[in-house]
Design a protein around this motif. Sequence first.
Motif, PDB file in Angstrom:
ATOM      1  N   GLU A  45       0.801  -1.292  -0.120  1.00 13.18           N
ATOM      2  CA  GLU A  45      -0.065   0.204  -0.148  1.00 13.18           C
ATOM      3  C   GLU A  45       1.005   1.381  -0.030  1.00 13.18           C
ATOM      4  OE1 GLU A  45      -3.279   0.433  -0.186  1.00 13.18           O
ATOM      5  OE2 GLU A  45      -3.429  -1.795  -0.563  1.00 13.18           O
ATOM      6  N   ALA A  46       1.973   1.205   0.674  1.00 12.98           N
ATOM      7  CA  ALA A  46       2.700   2.576   0.843  1.00 12.98           C
ATOM      8  C   ALA A  46       3.394   2.620  -0.433  1.00 12.98           C
ATOM      9  CB  ALA A  46       4.069   2.201   1.775  1.00 12.98           C
ATOM     10  N   LEU A  47       3.951   1.603  -1.270  1.00 10.72           N
ATOM     11  CA  LEU A  47       4.756   1.901  -2.596  1.00 10.72           C
ATOM     12  C   LEU A  47       3.384   2.290  -3.450  1.00 10.72           C
ATOM     13  CD1 LEU A  47       6.620  -1.381  -2.571  1.00 10.72           C
ATOM     14  CD2 LEU A  47       7.592   0.736  -2.483  1.00 10.72           C
ATOM     15  N   LEU A  48       2.273   1.587  -3.642  1.00 11.95           N
ATOM     16  CA  LEU A  48       1.354   2.028  -4.516  1.00 11.95           C
ATOM     17  C   LEU A  48       1.030   3.576  -4.355  1.00 11.95           C
ATOM     18  CD1 LEU A  48      -1.019  -1.129  -4.558  1.00 11.95           C
ATOM     19  CD2 LEU A  48       0.252  -0.315  -6.308  1.00 11.95           C
ATOM     20  N   ALA A  49       0.827   3.817  -3.004  1.00  6.40           N
ATOM     21  CA  ALA A  49       0.435   5.230  -2.821  1.00  6.40           C
ATOM     22  C   ALA A  49       1.507   6.455  -2.934  1.00  6.40           C
ATOM     23  CB  ALA A  49      -0.036   5.263  -1.484  1.00  6.40           C
ATOM     24  N   GLY A  50       2.654   5.960  -3.301  1.00  5.57           N
ATOM     25  CA  GLY A  50       3.849   6.580  -3.300  1.00  5.57           C
ATOM     26  C   GLY A  50       4.214   7.462  -2.119  1.00  5.57           C
ATOM     27  N   ALA A  51       4.236   6.679  -0.955  1.00  7.25           N
ATOM     28  CA  ALA A  51       4.582   7.185   0.278  1.00  7.25           C
ATOM     29  C   ALA A  51       6.363   7.142  -0.009  1.00  7.25           C
ATOM     30  CB  ALA A  51       4.208   6.372   1.428  1.00  7.25           C
ATOM     31  N   ALA A  52       6.899   7.934   0.983  1.00  7.05           N
ATOM     32  CA  ALA A  52       8.306   8.097   0.987  1.00  7.05           C
ATOM     33  C   ALA A  52       9.136   6.799   1.597  1.00  7.05           C
ATOM     34  CB  ALA A  52       8.706   9.260   1.825  1.00  7.05           C
ATOM     35  N   VAL A  53       9.083   5.808   1.043  1.00  8.85           N
ATOM     36  CA  VAL A  53       9.400   4.502   1.510  1.00  8.85           C
ATOM     37  C   VAL A  53      11.033   4.437   1.151  1.00  8.85           C
ATOM     38  CG1 VAL A  53       9.318   2.032   1.236  1.00  8.85           C
ATOM     39  CG2 VAL A  53       7.423   3.184   1.026  1.00  8.85           C
ATOM     40  N   GLU A  54      11.664   4.578   2.340  1.00  4.87           N
ATOM     41  CA  GLU A  54      13.240   4.748   1.916  1.00  4.87           C
ATOM     42  C   GLU A  54      13.909   3.268   1.890  1.00  4.87           C
ATOM     43  OE1 GLU A  54      14.731   7.068   5.340  1.00  4.87           O
ATOM     44  OE2 GLU A  54      13.726   8.978   4.598  1.00  4.87           O
ATOM     45  N   THR A  55      13.503   2.322   2.592  1.00  4.33           N
ATOM     46  CA  THR A  55      14.262   1.062   2.699  1.00  4.33           C
ATOM     47  C   THR A  55      13.151   0.030   2.772  1.00  4.33           C
ATOM     48  OG1 THR A  55      16.003   2.101   3.935  1.00  4.33           O
ATOM     49  CG2 THR A  55      15.570  -0.478   4.066  1.00  4.33           C
ATOM     50  N   LEU A  72       8.714  -3.019  -6.433  1.00  3.24           N
ATOM     51  CA  LEU A  72      10.095  -2.663  -6.074  1.00  3.24           C
ATOM     52  C   LEU A  72      11.011  -2.455  -7.345  1.00  3.24           C
ATOM     53  CD1 LEU A  72      10.745  -5.091  -3.149  1.00  3.24           C
ATOM     54  CD2 LEU A  72      10.601  -2.488  -2.938  1.00  3.24           C
ATOM     55  N   ALA A  73      10.512  -3.110  -8.307  1.00  3.90           N
ATOM     56  CA  ALA A  73      11.377  -3.009  -9.701  1.00  3.90           C
ATOM     57  C   ALA A  73      11.336  -1.336 -10.074  1.00  3.90           C
ATOM     58  CB  ALA A  73      11.014  -3.887 -10.443  1.00  3.90           C
ATOM     59  N   GLU A  74      10.256  -0.708  -9.723  1.00  4.36           N
ATOM     60  CA  GLU A  74       9.885   0.658 -10.192  1.00  4.36           C
ATOM     61  C   GLU A  74      10.330   1.607  -9.024  1.00  4.36           C
ATOM     62  OE1 GLU A  74       9.052   1.708 -13.106  1.00  4.36           O
ATOM     63  OE2 GLU A  74       9.522  -0.623 -13.699  1.00  4.36           O
ATOM     64  N   SER A  75      10.920   1.196  -7.903  1.00  3.45           N
ATOM     65  CA  SER A  75      11.126   1.882  -6.790  1.00  3.45           C
ATOM     66  C   SER A  75      12.472   2.132  -6.519  1.00  3.45           C
ATOM     67  CB  SER A  75      10.595   1.404  -5.363  1.00  3.45           C
ATOM     68  OG  SER A  75      11.126   1.916  -4.350  1.00  3.45           O
ATOM     69  N   SER A  76      12.734   3.337  -5.975  1.00  2.80           N
ATOM     70  CA  SER A  76      14.418   3.728  -5.905  1.00  2.80           C
ATOM     71  C   SER A  76      14.752   3.359  -4.499  1.00  2.80           C
ATOM     72  CB  SER A  76      14.520   5.068  -6.222  1.00  2.80           C
ATOM     73  OG  SER A  76      13.931   6.012  -5.491  1.00  2.80           O
ATOM     74  N   CYS A  77      13.950   2.828  -3.661  1.00  9.04           N
ATOM     75  CA  CYS A  77      14.362   2.740  -2.154  1.00  9.04           C
ATOM     76  C   CYS A  77      15.354   1.686  -2.043  1.00  9.04           C
ATOM     77  CB  CYS A  77      12.879   1.997  -1.453  1.00  9.04           C
ATOM     78  SG  CYS A  77      12.351   0.416  -1.896  1.00  9.04           S
ATOM     79  N   VAL A  99       8.645  -9.148   5.518  1.00 10.36           N
ATOM     80  CA  VAL A  99       8.804  -7.766   4.999  1.00 10.36           C
ATOM     81  C   VAL A  99       8.698  -6.582   5.816  1.00 10.36           C
ATOM     82  CG1 VAL A  99       7.117  -7.517   3.591  1.00 10.36           C
ATOM     83  CG2 VAL A  99       9.345  -6.634   2.771  1.00 10.36           C
ATOM     84  N   PHE A 100       9.519  -5.776   5.972  1.00 17.23           N
ATOM     85  CA  PHE A 100       9.173  -4.555   6.479  1.00 17.23           C
ATOM     86  C   PHE A 100       9.642  -3.406   5.893  1.00 17.23           C
ATOM     87  CE2 PHE A 100      13.042  -5.491   9.051  1.00 17.23           C
ATOM     88  CZ  PHE A 100      13.495  -4.404   9.155  1.00 17.23           C
ATOM     89  N   GLY A 101       9.059  -2.184   6.022  1.00 15.59           N
ATOM     90  CA  GLY A 101       9.809  -1.033   5.425  1.00 15.59           C
ATOM     91  C   GLY A 101       9.951   0.275   6.518  1.00 15.59           C
ATOM     92  N   ILE A 102      10.849   1.185   6.018  1.00 17.88           N
ATOM     93  CA  ILE A 102      11.263   2.368   6.594  1.00 17.88           C
ATOM     94  C   ILE A 102      10.403   3.518   5.982  1.00 17.88           C
ATOM     95  CG2 ILE A 102      12.903   3.593   7.836  1.00 17.88           C
ATOM     96  CD1 ILE A 102      12.803   0.904   9.024  1.00 17.88           C
ATOM     97  N   VAL A 103       9.633   4.235   6.363  1.00 19.69           N
ATOM     98  CA  VAL A 103       8.856   5.249   5.669  1.00 19.69           C
ATOM     99  C   VAL A 103       9.293   6.804   6.454  1.00 19.69           C
ATOM    100  CG1 VAL A 103       6.916   6.107   4.575  1.00 19.69           C
ATOM    101  CG2 VAL A 103       7.276   3.470   5.068  1.00 19.69           C
ATOM    102  N   LEU A 169      -3.557   4.569   6.231  1.00 18.19           N
ATOM    103  CA  LEU A 169      -2.547   5.630   6.733  1.00 18.19           C
ATOM    104  C   LEU A 169      -2.189   6.358   5.388  1.00 18.19           C
ATOM    105  CD1 LEU A 169      -0.819   6.705   8.967  1.00 18.19           C
ATOM    106  CD2 LEU A 169       0.676   4.784   8.570  1.00 18.19           C
ATOM    107  N   PHE A 170      -1.835   5.749   4.367  1.00 14.46           N
ATOM    108  CA  PHE A 170      -1.508   6.233   3.097  1.00 14.46           C
ATOM    109  C   PHE A 170      -2.547   6.625   1.884  1.00 14.46           C
ATOM    110  CE2 PHE A 170       1.420   2.536   4.496  1.00 14.46           C
ATOM    111  CZ  PHE A 170       2.346   3.538   5.062  1.00 14.46           C
ATOM    112  N   HIS A 171      -3.609   6.565   2.446  1.00 17.65           N
ATOM    113  CA  HIS A 171      -4.611   7.205   1.464  1.00 17.65           C
ATOM    114  C   HIS A 171      -5.262   8.551   1.823  1.00 17.65           C
ATOM    115  CE1 HIS A 171      -5.531   2.522   0.935  1.00 17.65           C
ATOM    116  NE2 HIS A 171      -4.503   2.911   0.456  1.00 17.65           N
TER     117      HIS A 171
END
Length: 268
Positions: A45-55, A72-77, A99-103, A169-171
């Motif tokens: 959801e974070a990636l789809l919403a364009g949230a600032a996913v760093e890692t 993830l192929a399209e992400s620069s994280c 999996v987990f992410g840092i945003v 949260l991301f919407h």
Amino acid sequence: MRNHRILTLTSVQNEKVKAFASLLEKKHRDRSGKFLIEGVHLVQEALLAGAAVETVVFDAERGIPNELEDLLAESSCELVEASPSVMAKCTATDTPPPVFGIVAKPDVDRQTLYGEDSLVVVLDGVRDPGNVGTIIRSADAVGADAVILGRGCVDLYNPKTVRSTMGSLFHLPIMEGDLAELLPEAKQHGIRLIGTSLQASDTCYSYDWRGAAWLLLGNESSGLSDQTLVQVDDSIIIPMHGRSESLNVAMAATVVLYEALRQRRYLS
């Protein structure tokens, strides 16, 4: 993938791992301006919403979840593979997710709160992460413009709160702020502040929800604080015809928000 390489972390003593794990504590989230998201659905959801996913960190033994490969192929994280012990150290659930992410925490433009037809949910001292998460999901579902968490609420970025939002949260814009400042500012923009009261003459169904309105919801046991009550313009009651004494704050929010949606979108 845009990532030139995948970093591997195996030791829980690694400084990067310690930094990730520190985000389980509010003081470190506040200091860094970052928070953790856990599990495939939230990362997706974070990636789809364009949230600032760093890692994005995934369990090396399980690999990158299929649902995330294209995103993830399209992400620069930054992409990290980690040992199961690292995954366990950095997450708050009994069974570590794959999996987990840092945003990075988003900035909310306060002017978005004051639209001429804005529907905003304001929480005053709501402390249960599940209630806050459910209210955010309901606000998302009805197309509300924002959610505001006043002082005394559970931390929005508490892992339990984040999980309970199920990605909502991301919407929509969600901010933490001082209601003593925000509520008078809303009034200056001509916004009505509506609270619930057992003494109200209007029900949530007879009240006119069209136009700019902020729904104020208070603490699970004590309701709205005295400081917030004095700012309320109108009060409504949710009619109850059975023997139940009350609804919890998340259920009450959902009932009222869907009536607001009905009036705003479905009245002919």
